[in-house]
Design a protein around this motif. Structure first.
Motif, mmCIF file in Angstrom:
data_model
loop_
_atom_site.group_PDB
_atom_site.id
_atom_site.type_symbol
_atom_site.label_atom_id
_atom_site.label_comp_id
_atom_site.label_asym_id
_atom_site.label_seq_id
_atom_site.Cartn_x
_atom_site.Cartn_y
_atom_site.Cartn_z
ATOM 1 N N SER A 2 0.825 -1.209 0.000
ATOM 2 C CA SER A 2 0.000 0.000 0.000
ATOM 3 C C SER A 2 0.865 1.267 0.000
ATOM 4 O O SER A 2 0.540 2.253 -0.650
ATOM 5 C CB SER A 2 -0.938 0.004 1.201
ATOM 6 O OG SER A 2 -0.200 0.010 2.405
ATOM 7 N N GLU A 3 1.972 1.244 0.722
ATOM 8 C CA GLU A 3 2.865 2.404 0.784
ATOM 9 C C GLU A 3 3.977 2.336 -0.261
ATOM 10 O O GLU A 3 4.670 3.320 -0.486
ATOM 11 C CB GLU A 3 3.501 2.506 2.178
ATOM 12 C CG GLU A 3 2.496 2.728 3.293
ATOM 13 C CD GLU A 3 1.884 4.111 3.238
ATOM 14 O OE1 GLU A 3 2.589 5.073 2.894
ATOM 15 O OE2 GLU A 3 0.682 4.214 3.524
ATOM 16 N N ARG A 4 4.165 1.130 -0.848
ATOM 17 C CA ARG A 4 5.242 0.872 -1.820
ATOM 18 C C ARG A 4 6.614 1.170 -1.222
ATOM 19 O O ARG A 4 7.439 1.859 -1.812
ATOM 20 C CB ARG A 4 4.995 1.649 -3.105
ATOM 21 C CG ARG A 4 3.726 1.242 -3.795
ATOM 22 C CD ARG A 4 3.581 1.840 -5.152
ATOM 23 N NE ARG A 4 3.839 3.262 -5.184
ATOM 24 C CZ ARG A 4 2.979 4.187 -5.564
ATOM 25 N NH1 ARG A 4 1.796 3.837 -5.932
ATOM 26 N NH2 ARG A 4 3.296 5.453 -5.587
ATOM 27 N N VAL A 5 6.824 0.625 -0.014
ATOM 28 C CA VAL A 5 8.073 0.827 0.722
ATOM 29 C C VAL A 5 8.739 -0.534 0.913
ATOM 30 O O VAL A 5 8.121 -1.476 1.403
ATOM 31 C CB VAL A 5 7.809 1.490 2.093
ATOM 32 C CG1 VAL A 5 9.092 1.578 2.900
ATOM 33 C CG2 VAL A 5 7.201 2.859 1.905
ATOM 34 N N LEU A 6 10.016 -0.617 0.528
ATOM 35 C CA LEU A 6 10.826 -1.808 0.756
ATOM 36 C C LEU A 6 11.701 -1.554 1.977
ATOM 37 O O LEU A 6 12.446 -0.572 2.022
ATOM 38 C CB LEU A 6 11.701 -2.103 -0.476
ATOM 39 C CG LEU A 6 12.633 -3.302 -0.368
ATOM 40 C CD1 LEU A 6 11.832 -4.598 -0.263
ATOM 41 C CD2 LEU A 6 13.558 -3.359 -1.563
#
Length: 194
Positions: free
Chosen positions: A126-130
């Protein structure tokens, strides 16, 4: 059709049917013998089709269920890769599966040196955070400096906008909560990590 049918009377002008204020009653033609025969034929065909379907189902039940025929249909076996790709597409798992593939190919993407010290932990779709965990503050700092190039490389591999940010976590030192020399609010010697 044939000349034997009686002609229908056309309404006469000025008759009671066209009188002002009189309700107009539409005349529906009564079905003729040909129309009745068509309706009966259609009903007979539907009944025969239903009996044929029932007979076919009984035959299949005796043989042990549905079987695949000569033509391809949805019941045919698929190769494992095709079945997995179909499942991923049906469930909408394309992005998580692609990111999981990146986590599996992490050493090829970032290089062996960086992969030994920095490991991807999770991906928030949802946040597109790795999120990446490093084993020392030096490697964490190095990865923070390389993050923009790494995001560009990951998006090139996965598709534009798949990863917006790489969140870098430093080493997690042991929590020293007890001891004679502990300052209030301090986590001990591990508070300099990160």
């Amino acid at each position: 059709m044939t000349g034997e049918e009686p002609e229908r009377d056309a309404p006469k002008a000025g008759g009671a049917e066209n009188a002002p204020g009189a309700p107009e009653t539409p005349k529906t033609p009564e079905p003729s013998g040909v129309d009745l025969a068509r309706v009966a034929l259609r009903a007979a065909k539907e009944q025969a089709r239903a009996r044929g379907d029932a007979t076919q189902q009984k035959k299949q039940a005796r043989r042990g269920g549905l079987r695949s025929g000569a033509r391809a249909d949805g019941r045919d076996p698929l190769p494992l890769g095709s079945a997995i790709n179909r499942l991923i597409t049906e469930r909408g798992w394309e992005t998580p599966a692609a990111v999981g593939g990146v986590m599996g190919r992490w050493p090829q993407i970032v290089g062996d040196d960086l992969a030994k010290h920095c490991v991807p932990q999770r991906y928030d779709e949802s946040e597109r955070v790795l999120t990446v965990q490093c084993d020392s503050t030096a490697w964490a700092t190095n990865l923070r400096l390389l993050a923009p190039q790494l995001v560009a490389r990951l998006n090139e591999d996965l598709g534009h906008g798949t990863v917006r940010i790489i969140k870098v976590l430093g080493p997690q030192g042991p929590a020293h909560r007890f001891g004679p020399l502990r300052a209030p609010g301090s986590t001990g010697p591990g508070d300099t990590y990160g």
